[in-house]
Design a protein around this motif. Structure first.
Motif, mmCIF file in Angstrom:
data_model
loop_
_atom_site.group_PDB
_atom_site.id
_atom_site.type_symbol
_atom_site.label_atom_id
_atom_site.label_comp_id
_atom_site.label_asym_id
_atom_site.label_seq_id
_atom_site.Cartn_x
_atom_site.Cartn_y
_atom_site.Cartn_z
ATOM 1 N N GLN A 160 -9.367 -74.700 -50.299
ATOM 2 C CA GLN A 160 -9.136 -74.008 -51.569
ATOM 3 C C GLN A 160 -8.123 -72.882 -51.404
ATOM 4 O O GLN A 160 -7.231 -72.705 -52.243
ATOM 5 C CB GLN A 160 -10.460 -73.460 -52.107
ATOM 6 C CG GLN A 160 -11.462 -74.526 -52.505
ATOM 7 C CD GLN A 160 -12.843 -73.969 -52.791
ATOM 8 O OE1 GLN A 160 -13.175 -72.841 -52.389
ATOM 9 N NE2 GLN A 160 -13.665 -74.749 -53.469
ATOM 10 N N ARG A 203 -4.577 -74.415 -51.071
ATOM 11 C CA ARG A 203 -4.005 -74.888 -52.341
ATOM 12 C C ARG A 203 -3.596 -73.704 -53.216
ATOM 13 O O ARG A 203 -2.482 -73.677 -53.749
ATOM 14 C CB ARG A 203 -5.015 -75.771 -53.082
ATOM 15 C CG ARG A 203 -5.229 -77.143 -52.453
ATOM 16 C CD ARG A 203 -5.987 -78.047 -53.396
ATOM 17 N NE ARG A 203 -7.320 -77.542 -53.689
ATOM 18 C CZ ARG A 203 -8.403 -77.846 -52.986
ATOM 19 N NH1 ARG A 203 -8.309 -78.636 -51.930
ATOM 20 N NH2 ARG A 203 -9.585 -77.359 -53.328
ATOM 21 N N ARG A 247 0.404 -72.264 -54.211
ATOM 22 C CA ARG A 247 0.790 -72.119 -55.618
ATOM 23 C C ARG A 247 1.187 -70.675 -55.912
ATOM 24 O O ARG A 247 2.171 -70.420 -56.614
ATOM 25 C CB ARG A 247 -0.359 -72.549 -56.535
ATOM 26 C CG ARG A 247 -0.633 -74.046 -56.547
ATOM 27 C CD ARG A 247 -1.480 -74.425 -57.750
ATOM 28 N NE ARG A 247 -2.753 -73.731 -57.759
ATOM 29 C CZ ARG A 247 -3.872 -74.203 -57.246
ATOM 30 N NH1 ARG A 247 -3.871 -75.399 -56.653
ATOM 31 N NH2 ARG A 247 -4.997 -73.516 -57.321
#
Length: 300
Positions: A233, A236, A240
């Motif tokens: 998590q 990711r 971003r």
């Protein structure tokens, strides 16, 4: 936190620095007036005796964004952008030195160094040796030191479940943690950088790790599967956010696209040259540049 951990972190953070760094910090807070709370000096320049020709890294800690940007005479959108995707990053120059500085509120600093952080960008940096080079008062200094104590605990809580408990290397948890944090952002540094971070100050990491283990005997209790899920998590979200911050910096950081190319070339050995149109339209350039860098392996 234990007195031992706090003493170790404070002794490291309050060490004297090059007088030009202290003077630079005082210059950085001047526009923010009474909203300025502290300045943290961090990054690879801490490991360099010669500062000329390098890009220094600072965090300017403020009481709140609205007050800070009002004092600085900047638009309200700056405060909103800082709150939405912290931090804002700006370039600076002083006394023949160059730097970039990030603006973060005291509340966001505390959250970003804790287990409640949604990405690694702050606690991964502040788990390393840093310097508190300017403070508005004792309360501001205490606030920063509390966050600096939380950052290494956060790193070890994430990394310990993934580290071989039978390892003879007491620094193994740190190496695991920094390796994972470098993988949780778009970073241009080579694969041996996490080891170099630990090898720069192994005694410091050993002492801090021992103090944390004594205070938190459950430091590795998170199930490995759960730890892996959390790292996925963080990876990711971190990548971003790197792209989002780069896009935001195209509005706040004059010459930001050139700095990005310089940093990648320095760490990855590439020869990226920024074209005139990319300087004119840095946000559009970033949209095209980031995928290209990912494909080439220059940024991972």
């Amino acid at each position: 936190m234990t007195d031992r951990l706090h003493a170790l972190i404070a002794a490291e953070a309050l060490q004297p620095v090059d007088p030009r760094v202290s003077a630079f910090a005082a210059e950085l807070v001047r526009p923010f007036g009474g909203a300025a709370r502290a300045v943290i000096f961090y990054g690879s320049c801490l490991r360099e005796a010669q500062l000329d020709g390098l890009m220094l890294d600072f965090y300017v800690i403020v009481s709140d964004y609205a007050a800070a940007y009002r004092q600085a005479g900047k638009g309200g959108w700056m405060a909103r952008a800082n709150a939405l995707i912290p931090p804002n990053v700006f370039p600076a120059a002083f006394d023949n030195l160059a730097a970039k500085y990030a603006v973060l509120s005291e509340a966001d600093l505390a959250k970003a160094c804790s287990m409640q952080a949604g990405d690694v960008s702050v606690w991964a940096r502040f788990a390393q040796p840093v310097r508190l080079v300017w403070g508005a008062d004792d309360v501001a200094q205490a606030c920063v030191l509390d966050a600096l104590c939380d950052a290494p605990v956060t790193l070890m809580r994430h990394a310990a479940p993934l580290t071989d408990a039978a390892s003879a290397d007491p620094l193994a948890i740190w190496r695991t943690g920094f390796t994972r944090t470098y993988g949780a952002e778009l970073r241009a540094e080579r694969g041996d950088r996490p080891d170099k971070v630990v090898d720069f100050a192994p005694d410091h990491y050993a002492r801090v790790g021992e103090a944390i283990a004594r205070e938190h005997p459950d430091i590795g209790s998170l199930p490995r599967a759960e730890a892996e899920t959390r790292w996925a998590q963080l990876q990711r979200r971190g990548k971003r956010l790197t792209v989002a911050r780069l896009a935001k910096a195209s509005f706040t950081f004059a010459g930001g696209i050139d700095y990005l190319a310089w940093k990648i070339n320095r760490h990855a050995g590439t020869q990226i040259a920024i074209k005139p149109w990319q300087r004119k339209w840095p946000l559009v350039a970033a949209v095209f540049l980031v995928p290209k860098l990912l494909r080439s392996g220059a940024v991972k």
